[in-house]
Design a protein around this motif. Sequence first.
Motif, PDB file in Angstrom:
ATOM      1  N   UNK A  59       0.838  -1.198   0.000  1.00 48.21           N
ATOM      2  CA  UNK A  59       0.000   0.000   0.000  1.00 48.21           C
ATOM      3  C   UNK A  59       0.876   1.253   0.000  1.00 48.21           C
ATOM      4  N   UNK A  60       1.943   1.233   0.789  1.00 45.40           N
ATOM      5  CA  UNK A  60       2.856   2.377   0.830  1.00 45.40           C
ATOM      6  C   UNK A  60       3.461   2.639  -0.547  1.00 45.40           C
ATOM      7  N   UNK A  61       3.873   1.573  -1.220  1.00 44.32           N
ATOM      8  CA  UNK A  61       4.439   1.710  -2.569  1.00 44.32           C
ATOM      9  C   UNK A  61       3.428   2.346  -3.509  1.00 44.32           C
TER      10      UNK A  61
ATOM     11  N   UNK B 220       8.778   7.747  -5.765  1.00 45.99           N
ATOM     12  CA  UNK B 220       9.314   6.389  -5.702  1.00 45.99           C
ATOM     13  C   UNK B 220       9.737   6.094  -4.267  1.00 45.99           C
ATOM     14  N   UNK B 221       9.764   4.803  -3.940  1.00 42.54           N
ATOM     15  CA  UNK B 221      10.243   4.359  -2.630  1.00 42.54           C
ATOM     16  C   UNK B 221      11.206   3.207  -2.869  1.00 42.54           C
TER      17      UNK B 221
ATOM     18  N   UNK C 239      12.250   7.698   0.374  1.00 48.60           N
ATOM     19  CA  UNK C 239      11.073   8.176  -0.358  1.00 48.60           C
ATOM     20  C   UNK C 239      11.474   9.445  -1.105  1.00 48.60           C
ATOM     21  N   UNK C 240      11.101   9.514  -2.370  1.00 49.08           N
ATOM     22  CA  UNK C 240      11.310  10.747  -3.143  1.00 49.08           C
ATOM     23  C   UNK C 240       9.981  11.164  -3.744  1.00 49.08           C
ATOM     24  N   UNK C 241       9.665  12.461  -3.629  1.00 50.37           N
ATOM     25  CA  UNK C 241       8.438  13.023  -4.179  1.00 50.37           C
ATOM     26  C   UNK C 241       8.811  14.196  -5.082  1.00 50.37           C
TER      27      UNK C 241
END
Length: 433
Positions: free
Chosen positions: A393-395, A404-405, A419-421
């Motif tokens: 779910x986090x992915x 991306x994670x 984590x990159x946003x």
Amino acid sequence: MSSSALVRLLKSLDPLSPEVSIGDVADRLLTAEHKAFLSLPVVGSDGRPLGLVSRSRLQDIFMQRFGRDLWGRRPVADVMNPEPLIVSLETGLEEAARQITGKLQYPITEDFVLVDRDGRYRGLGTVLDLLKAMEDRIAQRNRVLRKALVELKESQTQLVQSEKMASLGQMVAGVAHELNTPLGYVKNNVQLLRELTGPLFELAEAQSRLAEYLSAPDADEERLATALENAARARERASPESLADDLGQLFDDTLYGLGQIGELVVGLKDFARLDRAMSEEVDLNDCIRSTLVIARNGIKDKAEVVTQLGDLPRIACAPSQINQVLLNLLNNAAQAMEGFGRIQVRSWADRQALYVSVQDNGCGIPPEVQKRIFDPFFTTKPVGKGTGLGLSISFKIIQDHGGSIRVASEVGRGTRFLISLPLGQATTLQRSA
């Protein structure tokens, strides 16, 4: 579908003898019975197909000058295709289509011959009918797949909801435990205040009676002396000089406890973001802080949390979902500790993206497990301890935010999730699981 599909395609035609003249075949192809066919079969005396005479081949002959005169009396064996497409009635629909399309030449000028298991002629099949049957089969399968997809999405929604409820239950239990501690000593302080203020009320009552006797014109000395004695004893029990320090300490402790309760309530409110829009501009560091408050009960006995939060630009995201991802990573880091460990949470930004790192010095993840940790239902926890949906779910949440994670881990040294946003993501975010 087996041979029954080909049986439905079969067109029972009287086959041609190899000795039939080309002119007779040309006349037969002009009849209404044969207008739907591109060719006619030629079958030997043993019932086995010898070839096909195509309408296209005959047209080429009779369009020539004196074509009928030159070719009309010759046997069809002179112009037939001796290697026609032959399909057994025992062949399945998909295999028949594969065989025919593999050998088919364009433009399509011939049909294909259908034979039984002994290789004897049974009829003629048209390529267009076969393709139509395949189209119907694909449409039928598509309907089944669409139905299965709808059922799968419904099941997925239910599973995700179950995972969220399980996480919510753990979170509520942790918050309740965190609330119980300050509530406990606030309650004890109130009970102490009641005990300490009891003598003050007695002193106030004794002094009130003394004042009445002093102001009464008919008060005798004996009653006045008794009132003075009672007031002195009450003052000694109340001890106002030492009581001031005790009360001040109790009030400070009580206010501190209420402040902790307020911090938890605000943290829970910020974590859930129930009063916020689905997508808004937020400071990711606020998400980290509120999540740490909520996760404190599950972490404090297992690890020390060290934060290094950099200056971050505000970013459009669904904060409640980002908080869910952070809570999951923090809980996983705490569960990876074999003793009392250390969890480091960092945040920073560059021109392209924001980054959040959650790193622990726990037991680490083996390489073969790292390849599967984001797969739905994959878990290394004992039965009943995990659903295997948390990281999946986090992915999905981070993916729906355009980010991306990633994970890096070494057995015995620890694990780091990054984590990159992106800063330039679309203003309208997809709603994640």
